[in-house]
Scaffold this motif. Structure first.
Motif, PDB file in Angstrom:
ATOM      1  N   ILE A   1       7.129 -27.389 -10.571  1.00 36.31           N
ATOM      2  CA  ILE A   1       8.570 -27.485 -10.315  1.00 36.31           C
ATOM      3  C   ILE A   1       9.350 -26.892 -11.476  1.00 36.31           C
ATOM      4  CG2 ILE A   1      10.501 -29.112 -10.088  1.00 36.31           C
ATOM      5  CD1 ILE A   1       8.547 -30.881  -8.415  1.00 36.31           C
ATOM      6  N   ASP A   2       8.945 -27.195 -12.704  1.00 37.95           N
ATOM      7  CA  ASP A   2       9.625 -26.638 -13.881  1.00 37.95           C
ATOM      8  C   ASP A   2       9.567 -25.109 -13.872  1.00 37.95           C
ATOM      9  OD1 ASP A   2      10.239 -29.188 -14.753  1.00 37.95           O
ATOM     10  OD2 ASP A   2       8.626 -29.251 -16.263  1.00 37.95           O
TER      11      ASP A   2
ATOM     12  N   GLY B   1      15.594 -18.243  -3.069  1.00 31.10           N
ATOM     13  CA  GLY B   1      15.404 -17.537  -1.808  1.00 31.10           C
ATOM     14  C   GLY B   1      14.210 -16.603  -1.793  1.00 31.10           C
ATOM     15  N   ALA B   2      13.498 -16.499  -2.914  1.00 27.44           N
ATOM     16  CA  ALA B   2      12.351 -15.583  -2.997  1.00 27.44           C
ATOM     17  C   ALA B   2      11.156 -16.168  -2.249  1.00 27.44           C
ATOM     18  CB  ALA B   2      11.970 -15.344  -4.457  1.00 27.44           C
ATOM     19  N   PRO B   3      10.390 -15.326  -1.509  1.00 28.84           N
ATOM     20  CA  PRO B   3       9.180 -15.838  -0.852  1.00 28.84           C
ATOM     21  C   PRO B   3       8.126 -16.199  -1.893  1.00 28.84           C
ATOM     22  CG  PRO B   3       9.436 -13.470  -0.467  1.00 28.84           C
ATOM     23  CD  PRO B   3      10.630 -13.928  -1.228  1.00 28.84           C
ATOM     24  N   VAL B   4       7.253 -17.113  -1.519  1.00 35.68           N
ATOM     25  CA  VAL B   4       6.179 -17.570  -2.406  1.00 35.68           C
ATOM     26  C   VAL B   4       4.886 -16.894  -1.991  1.00 35.68           C
ATOM     27  CG1 VAL B   4       4.871 -19.570  -3.205  1.00 35.68           C
ATOM     28  CG2 VAL B   4       7.313 -19.793  -2.743  1.00 35.68           C
ATOM     29  N   ARG B   5       4.151 -16.377  -2.957  1.00 31.71           N
ATOM     30  CA  ARG B   5       2.859 -15.727  -2.713  1.00 31.71           C
ATOM     31  C   ARG B   5       1.804 -16.366  -3.604  1.00 31.71           C
ATOM     32  NH1 ARG B   5       5.468 -14.051   0.972  1.00 31.71           N
ATOM     33  NH2 ARG B   5       6.223 -11.944   1.266  1.00 31.71           N
ATOM     34  N   LEU B   6       0.586 -16.371  -3.136  1.00 33.97           N
ATOM     35  CA  LEU B   6      -0.552 -16.777  -3.952  1.00 33.97           C
ATOM     36  C   LEU B   6      -1.261 -15.511  -4.399  1.00 33.97           C
ATOM     37  CD1 LEU B   6      -2.105 -19.607  -1.735  1.00 33.97           C
ATOM     38  CD2 LEU B   6      -0.807 -19.890  -3.827  1.00 33.97           C
ATOM     39  N   ALA B   7      -1.553 -15.398  -5.668  1.00 31.54           N
ATOM     40  CA  ALA B   7      -2.361 -14.295  -6.187  1.00 31.54           C
ATOM     41  C   ALA B   7      -3.773 -14.854  -6.352  1.00 31.54           C
ATOM     42  CB  ALA B   7      -1.812 -13.798  -7.514  1.00 31.54           C
ATOM     43  N   MET B   8      -4.730 -14.233  -5.674  1.00 31.58           N
ATOM     44  CA  MET B   8      -6.093 -14.754  -5.632  1.00 31.58           C
ATOM     45  C   MET B   8      -7.085 -13.716  -6.154  1.00 31.58           C
ATOM     46  SD  MET B   8      -5.616 -17.678  -3.711  1.00 31.58           S
ATOM     47  CE  MET B   8      -7.123 -18.025  -2.890  1.00 31.58           C
ATOM     48  N   ASN B   9      -8.170 -14.206  -6.741  1.00 34.38           N
ATOM     49  CA  ASN B   9      -9.334 -13.411  -7.101  1.00 34.38           C
ATOM     50  C   ASN B   9      -9.021 -12.330  -8.143  1.00 34.38           C
ATOM     51  OD1 ASN B   9     -11.712 -12.047  -7.292  1.00 34.38           O
ATOM     52  ND2 ASN B   9     -11.983 -11.722  -5.118  1.00 34.38           N
ATOM     53  N   PRO B  10      -9.173 -12.658  -9.409  1.00 31.03           N
ATOM     54  CA  PRO B  10      -8.856 -11.681 -10.459  1.00 31.03           C
ATOM     55  C   PRO B  10      -9.684 -10.398 -10.420  1.00 31.03           C
ATOM     56  CG  PRO B  10      -9.863 -13.654 -11.390  1.00 31.03           C
ATOM     57  CD  PRO B  10      -9.639 -13.925  -9.933  1.00 31.03           C
ATOM     58  N   PHE B  11     -10.853 -10.401  -9.771  1.00 32.83           N
ATOM     59  CA  PHE B  11     -11.679  -9.201  -9.733  1.00 32.83           C
ATOM     60  C   PHE B  11     -11.307  -8.272  -8.580  1.00 32.83           C
ATOM     61  CE2 PHE B  11     -14.208 -12.466 -11.857  1.00 32.83           C
ATOM     62  CZ  PHE B  11     -14.275 -11.876 -13.105  1.00 32.83           C
ATOM     63  N   PHE B  12     -10.589  -8.797  -7.610  1.00 36.61           N
ATOM     64  CA  PHE B  12     -10.088  -8.008  -6.489  1.00 36.61           C
ATOM     65  C   PHE B  12      -8.763  -8.645  -6.085  1.00 36.61           C
ATOM     66  CE2 PHE B  12     -10.145  -6.634  -1.948  1.00 36.61           C
ATOM     67  CZ  PHE B  12     -10.179  -5.272  -2.191  1.00 36.61           C
ATOM     68  N   PRO B  13      -7.724  -8.502  -6.925  1.00 38.49           N
ATOM     69  CA  PRO B  13      -6.493  -9.274  -6.760  1.00 38.49           C
ATOM     70  C   PRO B  13      -5.753  -8.982  -5.460  1.00 38.49           C
ATOM     71  CG  PRO B  13      -6.397  -7.911  -8.757  1.00 38.49           C
ATOM     72  CD  PRO B  13      -7.677  -7.604  -8.068  1.00 38.49           C
ATOM     73  N   MET B  14      -5.616 -10.027  -4.668  1.00 39.78           N
ATOM     74  CA  MET B  14      -4.928  -9.926  -3.390  1.00 39.78           C
ATOM     75  C   MET B  14      -3.792 -10.943  -3.340  1.00 39.78           C
ATOM     76  SD  MET B  14      -6.566  -7.548  -1.870  1.00 39.78           S
ATOM     77  CE  MET B  14      -6.282  -7.603  -0.127  1.00 39.78           C
TER      78      MET B  14
ATOM     79  N   CYS C   1      13.128 -19.623 -10.992  1.00 39.00           N
ATOM     80  CA  CYS C   1      12.995 -18.530 -10.027  1.00 39.00           C
ATOM     81  C   CYS C   1      14.125 -18.565  -8.994  1.00 39.00           C
ATOM     82  CB  CYS C   1      11.649 -18.632  -9.305  1.00 39.00           C
ATOM     83  SG  CYS C   1      10.228 -18.509 -10.398  1.00 39.00           S
ATOM     84  N   ASP C   2      14.316 -17.434  -8.337  1.00 35.48           N
ATOM     85  CA  ASP C   2      15.282 -17.314  -7.245  1.00 35.48           C
ATOM     86  C   ASP C   2      14.824 -18.211  -6.095  1.00 35.48           C
ATOM     87  OD1 ASP C   2      16.751 -16.526  -4.987  1.00 35.48           O
ATOM     88  OD2 ASP C   2      16.539 -14.379  -5.399  1.00 35.48           O
TER      89      ASP C   2
END
Length: 99
Positions: free
Chosen positions: A12-13, A21-34, A18-19
């Protein structure tokens, strides 16, 4: 070494800067970042009686959005900054008659 997990309060902090209204994304897998679209937040018991919150992508086939932008992978320290190689002088073609 003890592993410290991010808490809901920590999240939360961080999100408060952040804005909203901005969409939230998950960044996954540092070796093949998606990037993945976040669709659910679920609180459950961790098996030891402690609450834990899960952020999840949906079952929609479009939940995986593709590679994260390079600047995101660099900011996450999953990749190092990449610089273009130095330019070399161009070679000139020689004519068939040697001139």
């Amino acid at each position: 070494m003890e592993h410290t997990e991010m808490t809901v309060g920590d999240l939360i902090d961080l999100l408060s800067a952040c804005d909203r209204g901005a969409p939230v994304r998950l960044a996954m897998n540092p070796f093949f970042p998606m990037a993945h679209r976040l669709t659910q937040v679920v609180q459950a018991d961790d098996g030891r009686g402690q609450p834990v919150v899960y952020l999840a992508e949906g079952q929609d086939p479009d939940s995986q959005l593709g590679p994260v932008p390079p600047e995101v992978a660099v900011a996450l320290t999953w990749q190092g900054p990449v610089q273009a190689p130095p330019r070399r002088a161009r070679r000139t073609a020689r004519r068939a008659d040697g001139q």
